[in-house]
Design a protein around this motif. Sequence first.
Motif: not given
Length: 207
Positions: A119-129, A151-154, A158-160
């Motif tokens: 989760i620390e290393n996860r990136m997400i596409c702002t368009k297709c997710k 990166k997702r805000a959550d 701490v949130a993880i």
Amino acid sequence: MKIILLGAPGSGKGTVADQICAEFNIPHISTGVIFRDNIEKGTEIGKLAKQLIDNGSLMPDNITIALVKDRLLQTDCKNGYVLDGFPRTLEQAKALSKLTQIDAVIYINVPKQDILNRIENRMICTKCKKNFDKIIYKKSVCDQCGGKLEKRADDNLVAIEQRYDIYTKESQPLIKYYQKQMFEVAGSKTREETYKLVREFLKKRKC
Ligand code: ADP
Ligand code: ZN
């Protein structure tokens, strides 16, 4: 074929869901994606989701169940779907059982430390997710649609931790609830290896 994916946050449910959906041509229904869409659009649900999700809390069952109920009524769901992130509580599972009969439940089991790293290393596409691991994928744009990765805000430590605790408390009971019809796969392997096992299971079931 109606499929539920179970697993902790960061266990790879979204990735496996994409792989199943591409092969079996059914829609991917992710409650996380639905909530993040609402946040982007600034809807009433989005305003609540923003507060709860960013600090790692769950959305209320009644709102979540109503959203999923609506979504499952849409015509693209008539030949099945993959549910990713729903149900997340026993109450949601019981509500779902009143709506429809599920054909397969797949549990992706990953050790906690792997999850925290991922989760620390996860990136997400702002368009297709689509999700990416920044250790493996070095580019800053999506290979599927060219969208910007962020990166997702959550996805902060701490949130993880908070999400993992809630998962243990609220979602792990589902593993017992679905035990009889559940297929368990070790999700610490590569995405290809994990999907190979899932695929064999689904093919054997011929559903
Ligand atoms: P992850 O699998 O990494 O936790 P998701 O994208 O599935 O991420 O979900 C992100 C957040 O959306 C969750 O942490 C939770 O706050 C909210 N959420 C998603 N699905 C549900 C659900 N079924 N019930 C309640 N809250 C949910
Ligand atoms: Zn993309």
